[in-house]
Design a protein around this motif. Structure first.
Motif, mmCIF file in Angstrom:
data_model
loop_
_atom_site.group_PDB
_atom_site.id
_atom_site.type_symbol
_atom_site.label_atom_id
_atom_site.label_comp_id
_atom_site.label_asym_id
_atom_site.label_seq_id
_atom_site.Cartn_x
_atom_site.Cartn_y
_atom_site.Cartn_z
ATOM 1 N N SER A 3 0.960 -1.299 0.067
ATOM 2 C CA SER A 3 0.147 -0.151 -0.116
ATOM 3 C C SER A 3 0.950 1.240 -0.077
ATOM 4 C CB SER A 3 -0.837 0.052 1.149
ATOM 5 O OG SER A 3 -0.126 -0.031 2.354
ATOM 6 N N ASP A 4 2.036 1.173 0.824
ATOM 7 C CA ASP A 4 3.077 2.497 0.542
ATOM 8 C C ASP A 4 3.478 2.696 -0.898
ATOM 9 O OD1 ASP A 4 2.762 2.613 3.248
ATOM 10 O OD2 ASP A 4 4.743 1.846 3.750
ATOM 11 N N LEU A 7 0.591 3.975 -2.756
ATOM 12 C CA LEU A 7 0.445 5.601 -2.373
ATOM 13 C C LEU A 7 1.582 6.303 -3.112
ATOM 14 C CD1 LEU A 7 -1.193 7.472 -0.838
ATOM 15 C CD2 LEU A 7 0.380 6.793 1.276
ATOM 16 N N VAL A 307 -0.834 14.894 7.606
ATOM 17 C CA VAL A 307 -1.837 13.982 7.734
ATOM 18 C C VAL A 307 -1.589 12.463 7.994
ATOM 19 C CG1 VAL A 307 -3.424 15.531 6.031
ATOM 20 C CG2 VAL A 307 -2.030 13.639 4.987
ATOM 21 N N GLY A 308 -0.143 12.214 8.041
ATOM 22 C CA GLY A 308 0.343 10.647 8.338
ATOM 23 C C GLY A 308 1.031 10.245 7.306
ATOM 24 N N ILE A 309 1.256 10.722 6.197
ATOM 25 C CA ILE A 309 1.921 10.207 5.254
ATOM 26 C C ILE A 309 3.392 9.751 5.526
ATOM 27 C CG2 ILE A 309 2.730 10.001 2.870
ATOM 28 C CD1 ILE A 309 -0.111 11.250 2.334
ATOM 29 N N ILE A 393 7.962 18.935 10.451
ATOM 30 C CA ILE A 393 6.934 19.060 9.642
ATOM 31 C C ILE A 393 6.256 20.640 9.790
ATOM 32 C CG2 ILE A 393 4.138 18.643 9.771
ATOM 33 C CD1 ILE A 393 4.677 15.748 10.856
ATOM 34 N N ILE A 394 6.564 21.152 10.926
ATOM 35 C CA ILE A 394 6.159 22.710 11.186
ATOM 36 C C ILE A 394 7.150 23.560 10.165
ATOM 37 C CG2 ILE A 394 6.269 24.481 12.857
ATOM 38 C CD1 ILE A 394 4.023 22.236 13.261
ATOM 39 N N PHE B 70 1.538 16.020 17.596
ATOM 40 C CA PHE B 70 2.606 15.427 16.990
ATOM 41 C C PHE B 70 3.397 16.108 15.819
ATOM 42 C CE2 PHE B 70 1.353 10.800 18.626
ATOM 43 C CZ PHE B 70 1.457 11.250 19.790
ATOM 44 N N LEU B 71 2.916 17.367 15.495
ATOM 45 C CA LEU B 71 3.380 17.885 14.400
ATOM 46 C C LEU B 71 4.873 18.570 14.834
ATOM 47 C CD1 LEU B 71 0.421 19.835 13.077
ATOM 48 C CD2 LEU B 71 1.353 17.620 12.443
ATOM 49 N N ASP B 72 5.302 18.745 16.089
ATOM 50 C CA ASP B 72 6.338 19.246 16.801
ATOM 51 C C ASP B 72 6.747 18.289 17.901
ATOM 52 O OD1 ASP B 72 8.669 20.768 16.968
ATOM 53 O OD2 ASP B 72 7.592 22.381 17.692
ATOM 54 N N ALA B 95 3.841 8.274 13.352
ATOM 55 C CA ALA B 95 3.190 8.627 12.108
ATOM 56 C C ALA B 95 1.835 7.915 12.091
ATOM 57 C CB ALA B 95 4.193 8.442 10.775
ATOM 58 N N ARG B 98 -0.692 9.181 14.368
ATOM 59 C CA ARG B 98 -1.421 10.328 13.774
ATOM 60 C C ARG B 98 -2.519 9.807 12.871
ATOM 61 N NH1 ARG B 98 3.568 13.289 13.316
ATOM 62 N NH2 ARG B 98 3.704 12.238 11.371
ATOM 63 N N LEU B 99 -1.845 8.939 11.875
ATOM 64 C CA LEU B 99 -2.716 8.609 10.923
ATOM 65 C C LEU B 99 -4.263 8.039 11.473
ATOM 66 C CD1 LEU B 99 -2.690 8.636 7.740
ATOM 67 C CD2 LEU B 99 -1.599 6.390 8.009
ATOM 68 N N TYR B 104 -6.611 16.434 11.531
ATOM 69 C CA TYR B 104 -6.039 18.133 11.547
ATOM 70 C C TYR B 104 -6.841 18.863 10.729
ATOM 71 C CZ TYR B 104 -1.959 15.718 13.596
ATOM 72 O OH TYR B 104 -1.261 14.865 14.184
ATOM 73 N N PRO B 124 -5.623 9.931 3.484
ATOM 74 C CA PRO B 124 -5.021 9.489 4.570
ATOM 75 C C PRO B 124 -5.754 8.093 4.781
ATOM 76 C CG PRO B 124 -6.087 11.611 5.065
ATOM 77 C CD PRO B 124 -6.392 11.267 3.751
ATOM 78 N N ALA B 127 -3.428 6.060 2.877
ATOM 79 C CA ALA B 127 -2.003 5.871 3.411
ATOM 80 C C ALA B 127 -2.397 4.825 4.486
ATOM 81 C CB ALA B 127 -1.650 7.184 4.164
ATOM 82 N N GLY B 129 -3.846 1.993 4.255
ATOM 83 C CA GLY B 129 -3.668 0.734 3.496
ATOM 84 C C GLY B 129 -5.219 0.153 3.213
#
Lengths: 400, 242
Positions: A3-4, A7, A307-309, A393-394, B70-72, B95, B98-99, B104, B124, B127, B129
């Motif tokens: 799936s990775d 994607l 978003v989690g990728i 990310i920020i 968890f963005l920072d 990750a 978060r997913l 967000y 998402p 991602a 799967g």
């Protein structure tokens, strides 16, 4: 994992199909030019080397040469030796040559050249000089007072060194030839040939019959040229000739191509340098393009990660994009090479002192160039994307 | 949805999200700038909450939200979810977490411009799967929830701000998160769209049991939330129960 990959493929496909078409097209075009350049350079040098090799085989030595035994000036029993050699399967032609130095004179011009005696019927089975008569005719077996001149001797036919020539001898003119043994003859020029290889175009030919009258010797030769059906397996033929009990020196044509070896080595170095620079430029180009792409998509990379990728998915998507760009460039390059460049050079070969040179495009050379470009492009594509995901990310989303 | 607050531990109710002494210091050259200092609070101890984080500009609202989502990475402190300090997780685990469990919504919508609205929404889920039919089904569900049924094949630049934000909310909801983080989600919207977004958050909180943490600077947004966490100079100033 699958799936990775799906994607990454999805993101790459969207980036390619929905991104800036002009930039993508230009990038692929640049890749194709880099590929064409590297294939062109290596093929041109291969073509040059190939032309020199062909000229040496076709107009000077054939594929195997027999020389006199050590400390002897001539090969004896030439007739029986020729018979023996001719019987070996795969031998296409055998020609004995007697070579004598001479001084030729025409009007107020004179110069020193070698005169080769040949049996024209044999010679045409080994060399192709008879196909390059630019004036008059080729020799025949019974010619006595006739001589065939290379264009470098005759002059006036666009030779490379006109100043050393006889200054414009034409068919039918008479020239004086003073042989090394002191005998002087006047010959009528029967024809002039030009194979566009300086080494060959500096030769004059007379018939064996005529040489016998000059030297007073029969059944002797300075060298015997052999033409085998294929080029490249001279070693096997030499082994067979040795097994026949031939005691003379037997050499493959490559032994006479020391000049070619040096040229080939130099060409290989030049070719590698130019291809290397080309690849470096291609790598830098892809690096800049992908780098600019990742800079401009820095925020998108941040969003994707937010978003989690996974980072690996993002890197893979850039890897796929780089692969797409380089593969498209190679395909476009192949089309340019095989449908534009190669046909043009076949129709308009380049004139070099060693003959007309066209491109020699070998599949292995194309493969090596393509593989090198792919490696360079993928490396150049990976580095900026890896740099981009190393940010937080920020930073990616809102950084400067 | 596994909501940890539904499983009380021996000390009573367990919070969905608990933060302890959270600090975030930025290092700018030789200067240390403390953006958050020893911030501690619980979210969702009794029920799924709709919480606003408020304070003046520079008070650390967005910084706090980024740490929670968890963005920072905080300089020190703990973020406990389901009894575990999630800051000890690896980047890959984060990750994945978060997913699966966070959604967000950002002020600038943060949609990928090369994807259509629908593709942005199901990204998402891809991602994660999930299979194509599953993420299409999930996309249809969330589209119903956010009230967006048209223009799904349009790319973000072809949509209004309100539509883009609803796409972003749909994207945040597709993996059925436990917590939705929203960073000034209505700041770029007109008053009507802004009201629609806040009402949607309220509805999602009330009807779907979604915990929502929203950074805002609009005083009237307090009318929609259960609690306001006030920050001042990077520190917890006060809690305002509604």
């Amino acid at each position: 994992m699958l799936s990775d990959h799906k994607l990454a493929l999805f993101l790459a496909q969207k980036s390619i199909t929905k991104g800036n078409k002009g930039t993508l097209g230009l990038t692929i075009f640049i890749m194709s030019l880099v590929f064409v350049n590297s294939v062109f350079v290596s093929s041109l040098f291969l073509g040059l080397t190939n032309t020199i090799n062909d000229q040496i085989i076709n107009t000077v030595y054939g594929t195997v040469v027999i020389e006199p035994k050590k400390d002897e000036k001539f090969i004896d029993d030439v007739y029986s030796l020729k018979q023996k050699i001719s019987r070996v399967p795969g031998v296409k032609g055998v020609s004995a040559q007697y070579i004598m130095g001479s001084v030729m004179s025409y009007k107020d011009k004179s110069g020193a050249w070698s005169v080769y005696s040949i049996n024209p019927d044999d010679e045409i089975t080994v060399t192709t000089t008879h196909n390059f008569i630019i004036d008059g005719e080729y020799l025949s077996k019974l010619d006595e007072n006739d001589i065939l001149l290379g264009k470098e001797i005759a002059g006036g036919y666009g030779g490379d060194d006109e100043s050393r020539s006889l200054g414009g001898v034409k068919t039918g003119d008479s020239i004086d030839v003073l042989f090394n043994n002191g005998i002087k003859r006047t010959y009528r020029v029967k024809g002039i040939f030009g194979v566009n290889f300086q080494r060959s175009d500096n030769i004059a030919y007379i018939s064996q019959k005529e040489m016998t009258s000059v030297t007073g010797m029969e059944d002797k030769a300075s060298q015997i040229l052999i033409r085998t059906e294929d080029v490249g397996n001279e070693g096997q033929f030499i082994k067979q000739f040795l097994e026949l009990g031939i005691n003379e020196k037997i050499k493959p044509w490559q032994d006479y191509a020391s000049m070619v070896k040096e040229i080939t080595q130099s060409f290989d170095i030049i070719s590698m340098l130019i291809s290397g620079i080309g690849l470096f430029v291609a790598g830098v180009t892809i690096f800049i393009i992908i780098y600019m792409n990742t800079i401009s998509k820095r925020r998108q990379i941040g969003i994707s990660r937010a978003v989690g990728i996974k980072e690996s998915v993002i890197i893979n998507s850039y890897f796929i994009q780089a692969l797409f760009i380089v593969m498209s460039g190679i395909i476009m390059g192949l089309l340019i090479v095989f449908y534009i460049v190669a046909p043009w050079f076949i129709a308009h070969p380049l004139d070099f002192p060693m003959g007309s040179v066209s491109l020699l495009i070998l599949p292995e050379s194309v493969f090596i160039n393509a593989t090198s470009l792919i490696i360079a492009a993928l490396a150049a594509g990976l580095i900026p994307s890896m740099m981009a995901v190393r940010e937080t990310i920020i930073e990616s989303m809102w950084g400067d | 949805m596994a909501k940890e607050y539904l499983d009380p531990d021996e000390t009573g109710k367990q919070a969905l999200l608990k933060i302890l002494n959270l600090c975030r210091t930025y290092i700018m050259g030789e200067m240390r700038v403390p953006a958050l200092q020893n911030v501690s609070f619980d979210i969702g101890r009794k029920y799924p909450e709709f919480v606003a984080i408020m304070g003046k500009s520079g008070s650390g609202k967005s910084t706090l939200l980024h740490q929670l989502g968890f963005l920072d990475t905080p300089t020190s402190g703990e973020i406990i979810i389901g009894g575990k300090n999630v800051l000890k997780m690896s980047e890959t685990q984060k990750a994945r977490f978060r997913l699966e469990r966070f959604g967000y919504v950002f002020q600038e919508y943060a949609l990928l411009p090369e994807l259509t609205a629908l593709e942005n929404i199901y990204l998402p889920a891809m991602a994660l799967g999930r299979k194509k039919d599953e993420y299409f089904k999930a996309a249809r569900e969330v589209l119903g929830q956010v009230g967006l049924g048209e223009r799904l094949d349009h790319r973000p630049r072809e949509m209004s701000g309100g539509e883009q934000q609803r796409v972003a909310i749909a994207r945040a909801l597709i993996n059925k998160p436990d917590i939705l983080f929203a960073d000034e989600p209505a700041a770029n919207l007109d008053s009507i769209s802004s009201k629609q977004v806040l009402e949607l958050f309220r509805k999602l909180n009330r009807e779907m049991g979604l915990t929502v943490l929203m950074v805002t600077h609009e005083p009237e947004d307090r009318n929609y939330v259960d609690r306001v966490i006030w920050l001042k100079d990077g520190e917890l100033d006060k809690m305002e129960e509604k």
